[in-house]
Enzyme design. Structure first.
Site, short mmCIF file in Angstrom:
data_model
loop_
_atom_site.label_atom_id
_atom_site.label_comp_id
_atom_site.label_asym_id
_atom_site.label_seq_id
_atom_site.Cartn_x
_atom_site.Cartn_y
_atom_site.Cartn_z
N PRO A 176 0.80 -1.23 0.00
CA PRO A 176 0.00 0.00 0.00
C PRO A 176 0.84 1.28 0.00
O PRO A 176 2.06 1.27 0.12
CB PRO A 176 -0.81 -0.11 1.31
CG PRO A 176 -0.71 -1.54 1.72
CD PRO A 176 0.60 -2.03 1.21
N GLU A 177 0.11 2.38 -0.09
CA GLU A 177 0.70 3.72 -0.01
C GLU A 177 1.49 3.88 1.30
O GLU A 177 1.00 3.51 2.38
CB GLU A 177 -0.42 4.77 -0.07
CG GLU A 177 0.05 6.21 0.08
CD GLU A 177 -1.08 7.21 -0.04
OE1 GLU A 177 -0.85 8.41 0.21
OE2 GLU A 177 -2.21 6.80 -0.39
N THR A 178 2.69 4.40 1.18
CA THR A 178 3.61 4.65 2.31
C THR A 178 3.58 3.52 3.33
O THR A 178 3.52 3.75 4.54
CB THR A 178 3.32 6.00 3.00
OG1 THR A 178 1.99 6.04 3.50
CG2 THR A 178 3.57 7.14 2.05
N ASN A 236 5.86 11.41 -0.90
CA ASN A 236 5.01 10.22 -0.94
C ASN A 236 5.36 9.48 -2.24
O ASN A 236 5.01 9.94 -3.32
CB ASN A 236 3.55 10.64 -0.91
CG ASN A 236 2.59 9.48 -0.81
OD1 ASN A 236 2.92 8.35 -1.12
ND2 ASN A 236 1.36 9.77 -0.39
N PRO A 249 -4.29 4.92 1.32
CA PRO A 249 -4.30 4.62 2.75
C PRO A 249 -5.66 4.07 3.17
O PRO A 249 -6.60 4.01 2.36
CB PRO A 249 -4.05 5.99 3.39
CG PRO A 249 -4.75 6.93 2.44
CD PRO A 249 -4.58 6.33 1.05
#
Length: 345
Positions: A47-49, A113, A189
């Site tokens: 996933p994101e970050t 990001n 997120p």
């Protein structure tokens, strides 16, 4: 007999990050890469970050009370060509798989990001920085540029990706489509776990709509992967007993075909590895109807202009200004694991 189109098994991890702990995140990432490889996956997505976790406090705390969390985020963010990226690269090499992982990237005094893509040799072959951090994300992350807005060639097709609300940027999506993107990574997120926010109730619906639309509009597969929030994160943020502010779980993950059809999932809340087998021949079947970068385009009416150069903050004029030369060049990817840095290390 004609051409035979590639097939590939992909894995998407709907998981929580060990919050603001880079080393623990990297360790978990490497373990999950091995787990996916054991299932035959050749493309593995996080996933994101995912490293070191999404800064959920920006939506719940004031800037002053969030300051200590930002310090931890900065201290645990990932530098390219570091022990963290080398460990992930080695895990990708052992797995014989491409790996796409969201990180909070540190470059000097600014965080980004970022999506990092590792090939099956463990080299970083792409870096995409989110072009425009969304709303209060601008308090922790800087803006990316067009140097990361490219697709890359892989043995199983042309691979690209965007982060979260970049999927509302139609021109960014079409920049990837115009390059023949066949497999798209969409990371987000766990927005639906932010229960204090009225929009959290439709966050999953919005991301589903964005992912399925991009699949159909671009005639590509979409690996839509979101994170989740675990109990440890709730405790760190002070919301362990405040479900009206933030709850455990969240996220909406799915693997989507080029007709906008859901192939695997959707999955919410609990940790899970989603697996699907992609057959790029399915893209051909849709191209008969529409090729958004080909016979269904109208460049005589509508055209996209993209600046793929890396935007530099300083330019040398020691040899005299050259007003015709591009101001900056694209980053030199791939970054090989055996290359040395400027210090010869």
């Amino acid at each position: 007999m004609g051409d035979v189109f590639p097939k590939v098994r992909v894995a998407a991890f709907h998981v929580a990050s060990p919050f603001l702990d880079r080393d623990a995140c990297v360790e978990k990432c490497c373990k999950l890469i091995a787990d996916a490889a054991a299932e035959g996956a050749k493309l593995i997505v996080f996933p994101e970050t995912f490293i070191p976790g999404y800064p959920f406090w920006i939506w719940t705390h004031t800037p002053a009370t969030g300051g200590p969390f930002f310090f931890e985020l900065f201290a645990n963010s990932v530098e390219v060509d570091s022990d963290a990226t080398r460990a992930i690269g080695e895990a990708a090499r052992k797995a014989g798989a491409y790996v796409v992982v969201g990180v909070s990237e540190r470059d000097g005094g600014t965080l980004y990001n970022t999506l990092l893509t590792f090939d099956d040799n463990g080299d970083i072959v792409a870096r995409h920085r989110k072009l425009q951090p969304t709303c209060v994300e601008r308090t922790v992350w800087g803006r990316g540029d067009g140097s990361g807005l490219r697709v890359i060639d892989t043995p199983f097709g042309k691979l690209g990706g965007l982060i979260c609300w970049e999927h509302s940027m139609d021109l960014a999506r079409y920049a990837l489509t115009s390059q023949g993107e066949q497999i798209h990574i969409a990371t987000w997120p766990a927005g639906s776990a932010l229960s204090h926010d009225p929009s959290s109730g439709v966050f999953d619906d919005l991301s589903e709509a964005a992912a399925r639309h991009h699949a159909a509009a671009g005639q590509c597969f979409v690996i839509n992967v979101q994170s989740r929030i675990d109990k440890a994160t709730l405790e760190r943020l002070g919301f362990a007993d405040r479900p009206e502010m933030m709850r455990e779980g969240g996220g909406w993950s799915a693997i989507i075909g080029p007709f906008g059809n859901i192939m695997e999932g959707p999955h919410r809340d609990d940790e899970k590895m989603l697996i699907a087998d992609l057959d790029l021949a399915d893209i051909v079947n849709f191209k008969y109807v529409s090729d958004s970068a080909g016979h269904y385009a109208r460049p005589d009416v509508l055209r996209l202009a993209v600046d793929y150069r890396e935007q530099e903050i300083a330019t040398s004029f020691e040899a005299g200004p050259d007003t015709t030369a591009p101001q900056g060049e694209s980053a030199a990817w791939p970054l090989r694991r055996d290359e040395t840095n400027d210090n010869g290390e």
